[in-house]
Design an enzyme around this catalytic site. Structure first.
Site, PDB file in Angstrom:
ATOM      1  N   GLY A   1     -41.677 -24.051  -5.169  1.00 59.70           N
ATOM      2  CA  GLY A   1     -41.284 -23.394  -3.915  1.00 59.70           C
ATOM      3  C   GLY A   1     -41.676 -24.265  -2.733  1.00 59.70           C
ATOM      4  N   LEU A   2     -41.278 -23.814  -1.562  1.00 56.87           N
ATOM      5  CA  LEU A   2     -41.549 -24.571  -0.335  1.00 56.87           C
ATOM      6  C   LEU A   2     -43.045 -24.729  -0.082  1.00 56.87           C
ATOM      7  CD1 LEU A   2     -38.992 -22.809   2.052  1.00 56.87           C
ATOM      8  CD2 LEU A   2     -38.789 -25.136   1.129  1.00 56.87           C
ATOM      9  N   SER A   3     -43.402 -25.679   0.728  1.00 56.72           N
ATOM     10  CA  SER A   3     -44.792 -25.811   1.158  1.00 56.72           C
ATOM     11  C   SER A   3     -45.177 -24.536   1.911  1.00 56.72           C
ATOM     12  CB  SER A   3     -44.927 -27.027   2.092  1.00 56.72           C
ATOM     13  OG  SER A   3     -46.237 -27.095   2.593  1.00 56.72           O
TER      14      SER A   3
ATOM     15  N   GLY B   1     -47.005 -20.338  -1.278  1.00 58.69           N
ATOM     16  CA  GLY B   1     -48.090 -19.633  -1.974  1.00 58.69           C
ATOM     17  C   GLY B   1     -48.333 -20.110  -3.391  1.00 58.69           C
ATOM     18  N   LYS B   2     -47.820 -21.268  -3.737  1.00 58.85           N
ATOM     19  CA  LYS B   2     -47.965 -21.779  -5.107  1.00 58.85           C
ATOM     20  C   LYS B   2     -49.439 -21.960  -5.495  1.00 58.85           C
ATOM     21  CE  LYS B   2     -45.613 -25.456  -4.011  1.00 58.85           C
ATOM     22  NZ  LYS B   2     -45.347 -25.115  -2.588  1.00 58.85           N
TER      23      LYS B   2
ATOM     24  N   SER C   1     -42.015 -29.528  -6.159  1.00 59.20           N
ATOM     25  CA  SER C   1     -40.998 -29.951  -7.140  1.00 59.20           C
ATOM     26  C   SER C   1     -39.613 -29.506  -6.687  1.00 59.20           C
ATOM     27  CB  SER C   1     -41.338 -29.449  -8.553  1.00 59.20           C
ATOM     28  OG  SER C   1     -41.730 -28.100  -8.591  1.00 59.20           O
TER      29      SER C   1
HETATM   30  P1  ADP Z   1     -48.302 -23.796  -1.255  1.00 63.73           P
HETATM   31  O1  ADP Z   1     -49.254 -24.152  -2.355  1.00 63.73           O
HETATM   32  O2  ADP Z   1     -47.021 -23.205  -1.770  1.00 63.73           O
HETATM   33  O3  ADP Z   1     -48.081 -24.904  -0.281  1.00 63.73           O
HETATM   34  P2  ADP Z   1     -50.480 -22.227  -0.231  1.00 63.73           P
HETATM   35  O4  ADP Z   1     -50.912 -21.442  -1.428  1.00 63.73           O
HETATM   36  O5  ADP Z   1     -51.277 -23.445   0.137  1.00 63.73           O
HETATM   37  O6  ADP Z   1     -48.940 -22.592  -0.415  1.00 63.73           O
HETATM   38  O7  ADP Z   1     -50.442 -21.292   1.044  1.00 63.73           O
HETATM   39  C1  ADP Z   1     -49.809 -20.032   1.057  1.00 63.73           C
HETATM   40  C2  ADP Z   1     -50.394 -19.149   2.128  1.00 63.73           C
HETATM   41  O8  ADP Z   1     -49.698 -17.905   2.124  1.00 63.73           O
HETATM   42  C3  ADP Z   1     -51.857 -18.845   1.912  1.00 63.73           C
HETATM   43  O9  ADP Z   1     -52.524 -18.862   3.164  1.00 63.73           O
HETATM   44  C4  ADP Z   1     -51.823 -17.427   1.327  1.00 63.73           C
HETATM   45  O10 ADP Z   1     -52.987 -16.698   1.598  1.00 63.73           O
HETATM   46  C5  ADP Z   1     -50.615 -16.823   2.021  1.00 63.73           C
HETATM   47  N1  ADP Z   1     -49.970 -15.694   1.306  1.00 63.73           N
HETATM   48  C6  ADP Z   1     -49.651 -14.519   1.870  1.00 63.73           C
HETATM   49  N2  ADP Z   1     -49.077 -13.687   0.967  1.00 63.73           N
HETATM   50  C7  ADP Z   1     -49.040 -14.366  -0.187  1.00 63.73           C
HETATM   51  C8  ADP Z   1     -48.562 -14.024  -1.476  1.00 63.73           C
HETATM   52  N3  ADP Z   1     -48.010 -12.839  -1.767  1.00 63.73           N
HETATM   53  N4  ADP Z   1     -48.656 -14.970  -2.460  1.00 63.73           N
HETATM   54  C9  ADP Z   1     -49.195 -16.184  -2.188  1.00 63.73           C
HETATM   55  N5  ADP Z   1     -49.658 -16.560  -0.972  1.00 63.73           N
HETATM   56  C10 ADP Z   1     -49.591 -15.654   0.028  1.00 63.73           C
END
Ligand code: ADP
Length: 212
Positions: free
Chosen positions: A38-40, A43-44, A112
């Site tokens: 998924g996008l940056s 929430g990955k 990815s």
């Molecule tokens: P990624 O790894 O996709 O770049 P991050 O995990 O670093 O994303 O960041 C996602 C942000 O979104 C975090 O600050 C997280 O707390 C927030 N967030 C809010 N709701 C959700 C959710 N349902 N699932 C995952 N992250 C969430």
């Protein structure tokens, strides 16, 4: 021969007497790769670590591969141009495959963005071992979150090839699971992933609720 073909000819795969099946029996769960895409900011990483925590509590052996972490070591020589992104995902795919053989549930958190790269990783694994989890989150929400301040910099033209802004993200056609991280709570997202793992017979222990 392309850049990723095997270059050494006198190498023979050594088969271990301790097989994947024996490791899985010892562990009390099966191994798999949970491929979060998924996008940056979708929430990955947050979700992968939260699922890992839940799996730990039910006694599963896990490991999270995080995009930023592997770029400090295993993939430190790679940038974000297309060819480097392809190689980055290839290496993580091969690494995940080894973890499957080791009986571990590997969780990977990589944007990815290219469908073909994800499909290539899928094709490395036995059928059913690669579980693609699409963290669906609108660009607007990702940009509002801007966890690392990268969208702001990408919009300012300071970062080139930034997924969603100046580089494409190709959504999965048929992922094993979609989690709407801009609609569901974290807990709901974790529950969806855990349910999928139970439905597929990868994990069969019940939660301990030993959160405190
Ligand atoms: P990624 O790894 O996709 O770049 P991050 O995990 O670093 O994303 O960041 C996602 C942000 O979104 C975090 O600050 C997280 O707390 C927030 N967030 C809010 N709701 C959700 C959710 N349902 N699932 C995952 N992250 C969430």
């Amino acid at each position: 021969m392309d850049a990723h073909s095997k270059k050494s000819s006198n190498v023979v795969w050594h088969h271990s007497t301790v097989t994947r099946q024996r490791r899985e029996a010892l562990n009390g769960h099966n191994s798999a790769v949970l491929w979060f895409t998924g996008l940056s900011g979708a929430g990955k990483s947050t979700l992968a670590h939260a699922v890992e925590e839940e799996l730990y509590l039910v006694g599963c052996r896990t490991f999270v591969f995080d995009g930023d972490n592997v770029r400090h070591g295993l993939c430190a020589d790679l940038g974000f141009a297309s060819a480097d992104r392809v190689e980055n995902i290839r290496r993580v795919g091969e690494m995940s495959k080894l973890f499957i053989e080791a009986g571990v549930i590997a969780l990977t958190a990589f944007i990815s963005p290219f469908r073909s790269d994800r499909e290539r990783v899928r094709s490395l694994m036995p059928h059913g071992d690669f579980l693609e989890i699409f963290c669906r989150c609108s660009l607007e929400v990702c940009e509002q979150r801007d966890v690392k301040g990268l969208y702001k910099r990408a919009r300012a033209g300071e970062i080139k090839d930034f997924t969603g802004i100046s580089s494409p993200y190709e959504e999965p056609d048929d992922p094993e699971l979609v989690v709407e991280t801009d609609v569901l709570t974290m807990e709901e997202c974790v529950a969806k992933v855990m349910q999928m793992l139970r439905d597929r017979g990868i994990v069969w222990q019940q939660g301990t609720n030993a959160h405190d």
